[in-house]
Design a protein around this motif. Structure first.
Motif, short mmCIF file in Angstrom:
data_model
loop_
_atom_site.label_atom_id
_atom_site.label_comp_id
_atom_site.label_asym_id
_atom_site.label_seq_id
_atom_site.Cartn_x
_atom_site.Cartn_y
_atom_site.Cartn_z
N GLU A 237 -7.89 21.06 -36.04
CA GLU A 237 -9.11 21.71 -35.56
C GLU A 237 -9.38 22.98 -36.37
O GLU A 237 -10.52 23.26 -36.77
N VAL A 238 -8.30 23.74 -36.61
CA VAL A 238 -8.45 24.98 -37.40
C VAL A 238 -8.93 24.64 -38.81
O VAL A 238 -9.86 25.26 -39.34
N LEU A 239 -8.30 23.62 -39.41
CA LEU A 239 -8.71 23.20 -40.77
C LEU A 239 -10.19 22.83 -40.80
O LEU A 239 -10.92 23.21 -41.71
N ASN A 240 -10.61 22.08 -39.78
CA ASN A 240 -11.99 21.60 -39.75
C ASN A 240 -13.02 22.71 -39.54
O ASN A 240 -14.20 22.51 -39.80
N LEU A 241 -12.56 23.85 -39.04
CA LEU A 241 -13.48 24.97 -38.83
C LEU A 241 -13.54 25.92 -40.02
O LEU A 241 -14.39 26.80 -40.08
N GLY A 242 -12.61 25.75 -40.93
CA GLY A 242 -12.49 26.72 -42.01
C GLY A 242 -12.97 26.19 -43.35
O GLY A 242 -13.62 25.15 -43.44
N SER A 243 -12.61 26.92 -44.40
CA SER A 243 -13.13 26.60 -45.73
C SER A 243 -12.50 25.33 -46.31
O SER A 243 -12.98 24.81 -47.32
N LEU A 244 -11.43 24.81 -45.70
CA LEU A 244 -10.84 23.56 -46.20
C LEU A 244 -11.45 22.32 -45.55
O LEU A 244 -11.05 21.21 -45.86
N ALA A 245 -12.41 22.53 -44.64
CA ALA A 245 -13.02 21.38 -43.94
C ALA A 245 -13.65 20.42 -44.95
O ALA A 245 -14.33 20.84 -45.88
N SER A 246 -13.39 19.13 -44.76
CA SER A 246 -13.99 18.10 -45.62
C SER A 246 -13.83 16.76 -44.92
O SER A 246 -12.97 16.60 -44.05
N PRO A 247 -14.64 15.78 -45.30
CA PRO A 247 -14.45 14.44 -44.71
C PRO A 247 -13.04 13.93 -44.94
O PRO A 247 -12.46 13.26 -44.07
N LEU A 248 -12.43 14.25 -46.10
CA LEU A 248 -11.07 13.77 -46.38
C LEU A 248 -10.08 14.38 -45.39
O LEU A 248 -9.31 13.67 -44.73
N VAL A 249 -10.11 15.71 -45.26
CA VAL A 249 -9.16 16.38 -44.37
C VAL A 249 -9.35 15.89 -42.94
O VAL A 249 -8.38 15.57 -42.23
N CYS A 250 -10.61 15.77 -42.50
CA CYS A 250 -10.89 15.35 -41.13
C CYS A 250 -10.44 13.90 -40.90
O CYS A 250 -9.68 13.62 -39.98
N GLY A 251 -10.89 13.00 -41.78
CA GLY A 251 -10.59 11.57 -41.60
C GLY A 251 -9.10 11.26 -41.71
O GLY A 251 -8.52 10.58 -40.87
#
Ligand code: NA7
Length: 316
Positions: free
Chosen positions: A233-247
């Motif tokens: 959740e933290v990753l998805n809210l920050g500058s590293l958010a991306s479809p790759l990281v989320c999926g």
């Protein structure tokens, strides 16, 4: 002004902003289109060609895979030679360099069926030596060749939102526009043969490295008693958010790795990118280490799972 009109004009506006053509507005070429390779990627790509009104004939090594595509309106050829003989432009989307050579060379292959003016477009991810060899074989028969590997895995192939990275014969590129609009959201022409393969390998090298970093971070979080869900959740809210990281992060949490981009192909692309780096004398120490991680995951039996299954062999 109906809501459908509103939707269509919104889609058209979005398309204009992003430079894509709305699928309903595609004017299919009247050229006959051939397609070799009905795997995970090829199936979605062919369906999008058919849905946008292209006249498509297919061939696949395992003929049973042609059946659903024929129900959707495609014709079937008896061999690659037969396919190329019947079609003006033939696309291929096969697993690797060896598979491409298998469909191009030999008496039933694509080069044997080539005549003056026909076009062959390979969309697989293969090494640069194979691409230049195939181009020479097609040209020697009077054919024209374009390489057009894609960025994007199974979902974009199904949605018709791939990014097409073409190089080689510009005239063929122009003739393929309605097909590229059907299969993708944007096509690039990158000049000389080999540039498509080169940029594709660089992209997959970056994606593979990010995946390794994510998998190691998720494994470390778990071992340290942290919540992987909170981390994601933290990753998805920050500058590293991306479809790759989320999926891929969600795949790790669910412990399910259905193949969007099979791990064996990610490992193949590392191998090809490292060879390319050697040729241009660019050291890649981080990528070389990540390649070993994918090789080990393949040895652990995750080759046919998604590349995110690399987590399984990291978090032992
Ligand atoms: P898949 O789902 O593994 O499909 C691979 C396709 O390639 C499938 O149609 C295969 O035929 C075909 N293939 C493999 N080897 C051969 C040989 N020797 N001769 C003819 N046809 C062959 O791969 P994806 O669709 O996920 O990926 C395709 C490319 O996109 C790949 O380069 C990735 O890196 C990116 P089969 O059905 O097995 O008979």
């Amino acid at each position: 002004f109906s809501s459908l009109n509103l939707y269509n004009s919104f889609q058209a506006h979005l398309a204009e902003k992003s430079g894509t053509v709305p699928k309903a507005a595609i004017k299919p070429t009247d050229k006959s289109i051939g397609f070799v390779g009905l795997g995970l990627m090829g199936t979605g790509m062919v369906m999008n060609l058919i849905k946008t009104g292209h006249n498509v004939t297919v061939w696949n090594r395992t003929p049973e895979k042609c059946e659903d595509i024929m129900k959707a309106g495609a014709e079937k050829a008896d061999s690659v030679f037969d396919l190329v003989s019947k079609c003006d432009i033939t696309f291929s989307m096969v697993s690797d360099s060896e598979a491409l050579r298998a469909i191009v060379y030999g008496e039933k292959g694509a080069s044997a069926g080539m005549t003056e003016g026909k076009a062959f477009v390979d969309m697989s991810t293969v090494d640069i030596g194979t691409i230049t060899g195939v181009e020479a074989a097609i040209s020697s028969r009077g054919g024209r060749f374009l390489e057009a590997p894609v960025s994007g895995s199974v979902s974009p192939a199904m949605e018709g939102s791939l990014i097409i990275l073409a190089a080689g014969d510009k005239e063929v590129y122009d003739e393929c526009q309605s097909c590229f609009q059907a299969m993708g959201k944007k096509a690039f022409f990158l000049g000389d043969i080999g540039n498509g393969a080169r940029i594709k390998l660089v992209l997959n090298l970056i994606g593979g490295n990010i995946m390794c970093g994510l998998a190691e971070g998720m494994a470390l979080a778990e071992k340290a008693g942290l919540s992987q869900s909170v981390l994601l959740e933290v990753l998805n809210l920050g500058s590293l958010a991306s479809p790759l990281v989320c999926g891929k992060g969600n795949a790790i949490i669910a412990g399910k790795f259905p193949p969007a981009f099979p791990l064996k192909y990610q490992q193949k692309d590392f191998r090809l990118a490292l060879a390319m780096a050697d040729q241009v004398e660019q050291p890649l120490p981080v990528s070389a280490a990540a390649h070993e991680v994918y090789k080990r995951a393949k040895n652990h039996g995750f080759g046919d799972s998604d590349m995110s299954a690399v987590y399984r062999s990291i978090n032992k």
